[in-house]
Design a protein around this motif. Sequence first.
Motif, PDB file in Angstrom:
ATOM      1  N   GLY A 131       0.794  -1.225   0.000  1.00 39.75           N
ATOM      2  CA  GLY A 131       0.000   0.000   0.000  1.00 39.75           C
ATOM      3  C   GLY A 131       0.820   1.265   0.000  1.00 39.75           C
ATOM      4  N   MET A 132       2.131   1.167   0.138  1.00 40.79           N
ATOM      5  CA  MET A 132       2.966   2.370   0.119  1.00 40.79           C
ATOM      6  C   MET A 132       3.126   2.866  -1.307  1.00 40.79           C
ATOM      7  SD  MET A 132       6.007   1.671   2.822  1.00 40.79           S
ATOM      8  CE  MET A 132       5.702   1.660   4.569  1.00 40.79           C
ATOM      9  N   GLY A 133       3.192   4.165  -1.461  1.00 40.10           N
ATOM     10  CA  GLY A 133       3.370   4.750  -2.778  1.00 40.10           C
ATOM     11  C   GLY A 133       4.841   4.769  -3.184  1.00 40.10           C
ATOM     12  N   VAL A 134       5.077   4.772  -4.475  1.00 41.83           N
ATOM     13  CA  VAL A 134       6.444   4.834  -5.008  1.00 41.83           C
ATOM     14  C   VAL A 134       6.490   6.004  -5.984  1.00 41.83           C
ATOM     15  CG1 VAL A 134       8.248   3.617  -6.267  1.00 41.83           C
ATOM     16  CG2 VAL A 134       6.683   2.347  -4.786  1.00 41.83           C
ATOM     17  N   VAL A 140       4.656  10.023 -10.140  1.00 43.78           N
ATOM     18  CA  VAL A 140       4.226   8.791  -9.466  1.00 43.78           C
ATOM     19  C   VAL A 140       4.674   7.586 -10.266  1.00 43.78           C
ATOM     20  CG1 VAL A 140       2.135   7.443  -9.067  1.00 43.78           C
ATOM     21  CG2 VAL A 140       2.293   9.773  -8.207  1.00 43.78           C
ATOM     22  N   VAL A 141       5.103   6.534  -9.564  1.00 46.04           N
ATOM     23  CA  VAL A 141       5.527   5.299 -10.229  1.00 46.04           C
ATOM     24  C   VAL A 141       4.487   4.218 -10.026  1.00 46.04           C
ATOM     25  CG1 VAL A 141       7.262   3.473 -10.282  1.00 46.04           C
ATOM     26  CG2 VAL A 141       7.966   5.861 -10.042  1.00 46.04           C
ATOM     27  N   GLY A 142       4.048   4.031  -8.781  1.00 46.27           N
ATOM     28  CA  GLY A 142       3.051   2.987  -8.519  1.00 46.27           C
ATOM     29  C   GLY A 142       2.831   2.793  -7.040  1.00 46.27           C
ATOM     30  N   SER A 210      -4.951  11.127  -1.200  1.00 43.78           N
ATOM     31  CA  SER A 210      -5.066   9.671  -1.319  1.00 43.78           C
ATOM     32  C   SER A 210      -4.440   8.939  -0.150  1.00 43.78           C
ATOM     33  CB  SER A 210      -4.376   9.188  -2.595  1.00 43.78           C
ATOM     34  OG  SER A 210      -2.977   9.418  -2.479  1.00 43.78           O
ATOM     35  N   MET A 211      -3.704   9.628   0.712  1.00 45.16           N
ATOM     36  CA  MET A 211      -2.989   9.005   1.832  1.00 45.16           C
ATOM     37  C   MET A 211      -1.925   8.026   1.359  1.00 45.16           C
ATOM     38  SD  MET A 211      -3.940  10.641   4.276  1.00 45.16           S
ATOM     39  CE  MET A 211      -2.776   9.778   5.279  1.00 45.16           C
ATOM     40  N   ILE A 212      -1.591   8.098   0.088  1.00 49.18           N
ATOM     41  CA  ILE A 212      -0.510   7.239  -0.426  1.00 49.18           C
ATOM     42  C   ILE A 212       0.636   8.110  -0.932  1.00 49.18           C
ATOM     43  CG2 ILE A 212       0.115   5.561  -2.200  1.00 49.18           C
ATOM     44  CD1 ILE A 212      -2.743   4.534  -2.101  1.00 49.18           C
ATOM     45  N   PHE A 213       0.260   9.165  -1.667  1.00 46.79           N
ATOM     46  CA  PHE A 213       1.273  10.038  -2.254  1.00 46.79           C
ATOM     47  C   PHE A 213       1.182  11.414  -1.623  1.00 46.79           C
ATOM     48  CE2 PHE A 213       2.460   7.010  -5.322  1.00 46.79           C
ATOM     49  CZ  PHE A 213       1.315   6.416  -5.831  1.00 46.79           C
ATOM     50  N   VAL A 251       7.365   5.832  -0.343  1.00 47.29           N
ATOM     51  CA  VAL A 251       6.853   6.831   0.606  1.00 47.29           C
ATOM     52  C   VAL A 251       6.194   6.129   1.773  1.00 47.29           C
ATOM     53  CG1 VAL A 251       5.350   8.812   0.866  1.00 47.29           C
ATOM     54  CG2 VAL A 251       6.422   8.360  -1.347  1.00 47.29           C
ATOM     55  N   ARG A 252       6.662   6.443   2.959  1.00 51.92           N
ATOM     56  CA  ARG A 252       6.034   5.909   4.165  1.00 51.92           C
ATOM     57  C   ARG A 252       5.438   7.068   4.936  1.00 51.92           C
ATOM     58  NH1 ARG A 252       9.981   2.663   7.605  1.00 51.92           N
ATOM     59  NH2 ARG A 252      10.645   4.688   8.376  1.00 51.92           N
ATOM     60  N   ILE A 253       4.155   6.933   5.230  1.00 52.21           N
ATOM     61  CA  ILE A 253       3.505   7.990   6.005  1.00 52.21           C
ATOM     62  C   ILE A 253       3.716   7.682   7.475  1.00 52.21           C
ATOM     63  CG2 ILE A 253       1.308   9.118   6.487  1.00 52.21           C
ATOM     64  CD1 ILE A 253       0.434   8.179   3.710  1.00 52.21           C
ATOM     65  N   ASN A 254       4.332   8.589   8.178  1.00 47.46           N
ATOM     66  CA  ASN A 254       4.713   8.316   9.562  1.00 47.46           C
ATOM     67  C   ASN A 254       3.511   8.221  10.497  1.00 47.46           C
ATOM     68  OD1 ASN A 254       7.346   8.340   8.732  1.00 47.46           O
ATOM     69  ND2 ASN A 254       7.667  10.487   9.241  1.00 47.46           N
TER      70      ASN A 254
END
Lengths: 266, 168
Positions: A131-134, A140-142, A210-213, A251-254
């Motif tokens: 679920g982490m964004g890249v 954006v990659v994925g 989106s809470m991912i990116f 990307v890790r959301i702390n």
Amino acid sequence: MRNSGFIARLGTILLFIALETVSLLLISRSGVVQRYRIAGALRSTQYSLWKTGTGIGHYFGYRRENDLLADENCRLREELDAYKAAERDIAENKTVGDYTYIAATVLKNTVNRQDNFLILNRGERDGIRTGMGVITSGGVVGIVSAVDQTRCRVVSFLSSGQSVSAKVSGSGAFGTLSWLGRSPDKALLTEIPAHIPVAAGDTVSTSGYSMIFPSGIPLGEVTSVSSDGISTQAKVRLFQQFSALQHVYIVRINAEEEIRRLENGS
Amino acid sequence: MDHNLRYIAGCVLLFLLQIMVANHIDLGPYIFIGLLPLILMHIPATTSDALRMVIAFALGLLLDIMTDGVPGLHAGAATVLGALCGTIYRNRINTDWRNDSGVPTVRSIGPGYALYAFISTLIYVSAYILLECATIRPFWFILLRILLSTAVSTLLTVIIGRSLFRGR
């Protein structure tokens, strides 16, 4: 026998070089103009040799240098996000989640399928979760879809069913960006309210909802706009060069857990 | 007179002639007379290239010391000639050198003597002039100096060589 002939010839050449060097030294000591010319020629040769030697040394250090630059990039991104968050706090009195960027290298990448994916060299032991964004600086990659101890699989943005919450610069309109399914640099921005103007040349970036990116990651540029009276669609040329991906950031959301709890209403 | 003695006497005479020419005769900026090749051309063919180079360097350096020029110029140019003239003689001028005494003379070389003199003089004069004024003087000046100096020096070399190193 053959070796002794070769050695004799080599010795003759070395003797010639030695005698000519002595002659040049004598000339350079006696003639002022010759001294400057010879010294200049020697310096040029020295600089060329030093430059070549340094270049070879740098070449062998490129991998390590790349790793150092990737780590520095992560740190600078985090610092930038912290400044942006602090700026928003001052302006809106709101707390926004912090991000951590983990540098990763692409081990495998596909771009010519309908559902493309990447394999990265980071896994569970590096703190990677599904679920982490890249992302990269190009966009954006994925999204991470599977993880093992040392590697993870990422569903590429160039896949059917993948979309990103995006906003248009200038007007601030929000929509959903998804891949058109053909060329790796063309996407479609949909669900934009018709009354909000969107024009060719506008930049599209992530909205951050989106809470991912994180927000503000540039995605592409609007190339054409069409409207059916209810909503507007915009064709977007992506900035990301998917076929040339080598280094990416996960990307890790702390504060992810707290935000998820808030989303679920608990 | 023994051939070796004649050769040594001829070399000494040539050397003194070169010093006199270098110190007292000035034919202008375009003509440089080099007679050192005449000595180096007649070193026996059996001499190794290494020894030939050392002899050339020593003679050139001696000439530099005894003239008013820049030390190292004659030595550098003579070394270049010493490195090449043995090969030129054995492979081009007199490929039959093993069947005679091995000492280059006008008789043993025959009609190719003028060519041998020209090539040797050209190498020596070019090396000397390039060491003296490469990157300092214009290209056309250097070229003209090489051509005129080679022509005059070759002529003198052939004339003097036929007198001193005729051979039996």
